[in-house]
Design a protein around this motif. Structure first.
Motif, PDB file in Angstrom:
ATOM      1  N   GLY A 161       0.800  -1.216   0.000  1.00 57.35           N
ATOM      2  CA  GLY A 161       0.000   0.000   0.000  1.00 57.35           C
ATOM      3  C   GLY A 161       0.832   1.265   0.000  1.00 57.35           C
ATOM      4  O   GLY A 161       2.063   1.244   0.094  1.00 57.35           O
ATOM      5  N   ARG A 162       0.110   2.371  -0.117  1.00 57.12           N
ATOM      6  CA  ARG A 162       0.719   3.698  -0.063  1.00 57.12           C
ATOM      7  C   ARG A 162       0.040   4.501   1.042  1.00 57.12           C
ATOM      8  O   ARG A 162      -0.963   4.082   1.608  1.00 57.12           O
ATOM      9  CB  ARG A 162       0.562   4.407  -1.417  1.00 57.12           C
ATOM     10  N   TYR A 163       0.606   5.676   1.332  1.00 60.60           N
ATOM     11  CA  TYR A 163       0.081   6.531   2.387  1.00 60.60           C
ATOM     12  C   TYR A 163      -0.432   7.839   1.785  1.00 60.60           C
ATOM     13  O   TYR A 163       0.214   8.443   0.924  1.00 60.60           O
ATOM     14  CB  TYR A 163       1.157   6.866   3.416  1.00 60.60           C
ATOM     15  N   LEU A 164      -1.587   8.276   2.274  1.00 55.39           N
ATOM     16  CA  LEU A 164      -2.105   9.607   1.963  1.00 55.39           C
ATOM     17  C   LEU A 164      -1.689  10.612   3.020  1.00 55.39           C
ATOM     18  O   LEU A 164      -1.283  11.736   2.706  1.00 55.39           O
ATOM     19  CB  LEU A 164      -3.625   9.574   1.862  1.00 55.39           C
ATOM     20  N   LEU A 165      -1.849  10.217   4.285  1.00 56.40           N
ATOM     21  CA  LEU A 165      -1.477  11.069   5.412  1.00 56.40           C
ATOM     22  C   LEU A 165      -0.719  10.233   6.436  1.00 56.40           C
ATOM     23  O   LEU A 165      -1.042   9.075   6.673  1.00 56.40           O
ATOM     24  CB  LEU A 165      -2.716  11.666   6.100  1.00 56.40           C
ATOM     25  N   THR A 182      -8.255  16.999   3.830  1.00 53.42           N
ATOM     26  CA  THR A 182      -7.827  17.015   2.439  1.00 53.42           C
ATOM     27  C   THR A 182      -7.144  15.695   2.140  1.00 53.42           C
ATOM     28  O   THR A 182      -6.107  15.375   2.734  1.00 53.42           O
ATOM     29  CB  THR A 182      -6.871  18.184   2.169  1.00 53.42           C
ATOM     30  N   LEU A 183      -7.737  14.921   1.231  1.00 50.95           N
ATOM     31  CA  LEU A 183      -7.175  13.642   0.798  1.00 50.95           C
ATOM     32  C   LEU A 183      -6.955  13.730  -0.705  1.00 50.95           C
ATOM     33  O   LEU A 183      -7.898  13.648  -1.486  1.00 50.95           O
ATOM     34  CB  LEU A 183      -8.119  12.495   1.151  1.00 50.95           C
ATOM     35  N   ASP A 184      -5.730  13.937  -1.089  1.00 51.77           N
ATOM     36  CA  ASP A 184      -5.367  14.127  -2.491  1.00 51.77           C
ATOM     37  C   ASP A 184      -4.452  12.980  -2.898  1.00 51.77           C
ATOM     38  O   ASP A 184      -3.289  12.915  -2.491  1.00 51.77           O
ATOM     39  CB  ASP A 184      -4.680  15.473  -2.674  1.00 51.77           C
ATOM     40  N   PHE A 185      -4.988  12.075  -3.721  1.00 49.43           N
ATOM     41  CA  PHE A 185      -4.221  10.894  -4.117  1.00 49.43           C
ATOM     42  C   PHE A 185      -3.010  11.249  -4.964  1.00 49.43           C
ATOM     43  O   PHE A 185      -2.108  10.423  -5.122  1.00 49.43           O
ATOM     44  CB  PHE A 185      -5.121   9.913  -4.861  1.00 49.43           C
ATOM     45  N   ASN A 186      -2.960  12.440  -5.503  1.00 46.49           N
ATOM     46  CA  ASN A 186      -1.788  12.863  -6.255  1.00 46.49           C
ATOM     47  C   ASN A 186      -0.553  12.973  -5.366  1.00 46.49           C
ATOM     48  O   ASN A 186       0.577  12.981  -5.874  1.00 46.49           O
ATOM     49  CB  ASN A 186      -2.058  14.193  -6.948  1.00 46.49           C
ATOM     50  N   PHE A 187      -0.768  13.061  -4.059  1.00 50.13           N
ATOM     51  CA  PHE A 187       0.336  13.131  -3.105  1.00 50.13           C
ATOM     52  C   PHE A 187       0.525  11.811  -2.365  1.00 50.13           C
ATOM     53  O   PHE A 187       1.244  11.761  -1.356  1.00 50.13           O
ATOM     54  CB  PHE A 187       0.101  14.273  -2.115  1.00 50.13           C
ATOM     55  N   ALA A 188      -0.109  10.739  -2.853  1.00 48.75           N
ATOM     56  CA  ALA A 188       0.097   9.417  -2.253  1.00 48.75           C
ATOM     57  C   ALA A 188       1.556   8.993  -2.468  1.00 48.75           C
ATOM     58  O   ALA A 188       2.116   9.172  -3.546  1.00 48.75           O
ATOM     59  CB  ALA A 188      -0.847   8.406  -2.892  1.00 48.75           C
ATOM     60  N   TYR A 189       2.147   8.442  -1.439  1.00 41.36           N
ATOM     61  CA  TYR A 189       3.565   8.097  -1.531  1.00 41.36           C
ATOM     62  C   TYR A 189       3.829   6.720  -0.936  1.00 41.36           C
ATOM     63  O   TYR A 189       3.055   6.211  -0.126  1.00 41.36           O
ATOM     64  CB  TYR A 189       4.430   9.156  -0.834  1.00 41.36           C
ATOM     65  N   HIS A 190       4.925   6.140  -1.359  1.00 42.35           N
ATOM     66  CA  HIS A 190       5.315   4.819  -0.872  1.00 42.35           C
ATOM     67  C   HIS A 190       6.016   4.921   0.486  1.00 42.35           C
ATOM     68  O   HIS A 190       6.809   5.846   0.703  1.00 42.35           O
ATOM     69  CB  HIS A 190       6.284   4.156  -1.849  1.00 42.35           C
ATOM     70  N   PRO A 191       5.762   3.958   1.359  1.00 42.54           N
ATOM     71  CA  PRO A 191       6.543   3.898   2.594  1.00 42.54           C
ATOM     72  C   PRO A 191       7.990   3.515   2.282  1.00 42.54           C
ATOM     73  O   PRO A 191       8.302   2.972   1.211  1.00 42.54           O
ATOM     74  CB  PRO A 191       5.839   2.802   3.408  1.00 42.54           C
TER      75      PRO A 191
END
Length: 222
Positions: A161-165, A182-191
């Protein structure tokens, strides 16, 4: 995300912890800039986010990249910004708090408390609405944590998975109004464990598995 021990990284304990402090300060500064710029130019905020993360990965002592990959690092792959995957999400806090233990990538337990549920309604009428549980990391200091897996996980993105916040680490996109996130999947990142298995990262629980592929944010290096 828990970093490798100082012994594993080949540094002294004091230097390692001070480097970690600096890494978190830089992330806090980065997300403060993103929150401000997103209000008037989300694409520019997204570009800035990419550039700063690439810089941190390239040169910071706490980079998640293994030492033998740093010289050839050319940047983190990221999908183009998609405004349809940015949400001012209302959070339902009437649900009873739910305590759970999630596994980490190294087998350690991470205690979480579900503090609410985010409702996300895509702009496209053909795309169904979905929900994500919002967690509090139930250890000293705590923080809001929103991980997710989707149909891209294990193929185009990390399988865990990835993280939003993850506000304990500074990854906080803020709120437009009370009771929302604010949940913006464009800023989802890998752990960090996506890049080096020595890191310990909590994995997204089954409650936050989405059926669709979310092609926004950071991609896998595959």
């Amino acid at each position: 995300m828990t970093p490798p021990s100082p012994e594993a990284s080949g540094t002294t304990a004091s230097a390692s912890w001070l480097d970690l402090l600096d890494w978190r300060r830089e992330l806090n500064d980065l997300y403060a800039h993103v929150r401000e710029e997103r209000t008037h130019d989300p694409r520019a905020a997204h570009r800035h986010w990419q550039e700063r993360r690439n810089d941190l990965f390239r040169r910071h002592p706490q980079t998640p990249l293994p030492a033998d990959e740093r010289a050839a690092f050319a940047g983190l792959p990221v999908w183009e910004y998609d405004p349809a995957l940015s949400f001012d999400a209302p959070i339902d806090t009437t649900l009873p708090p739910e305590r759970l233990i999630v596994a980490s990538s190294t087998g350690q337990d991470m205690p979480l408390v579900r503090i609410g549920r985010a409702s996300l309604t895509p702009a496209a009428p053909t795309t169904p609405a979905f929900t994500l549980d919002v967690y509090w990391i139930d250890v000293y200091g705590g923080g809001v944590f929103v991980p997710f897996r989707d149909a891209s996980s294990g193929h185009e993105t990390y399988g865990g998975g990835r993280y939003l916040l993850d506000t304990a680490k500074g990854a906080d996109l803020g709120s437009v109004r009370a009771g929302h996130l604010t949940l913006d999947f464009n800023f989802a990142y890998h752990p960090s464990c996506h890049y080096d298995p020595r890191w310990s990262c909590p994995l997204a629980p089954p409650q936050n598995v989405l059926g669709a592929a979310i092609r926004a944010g950071e991609r896998s290096r595959m």
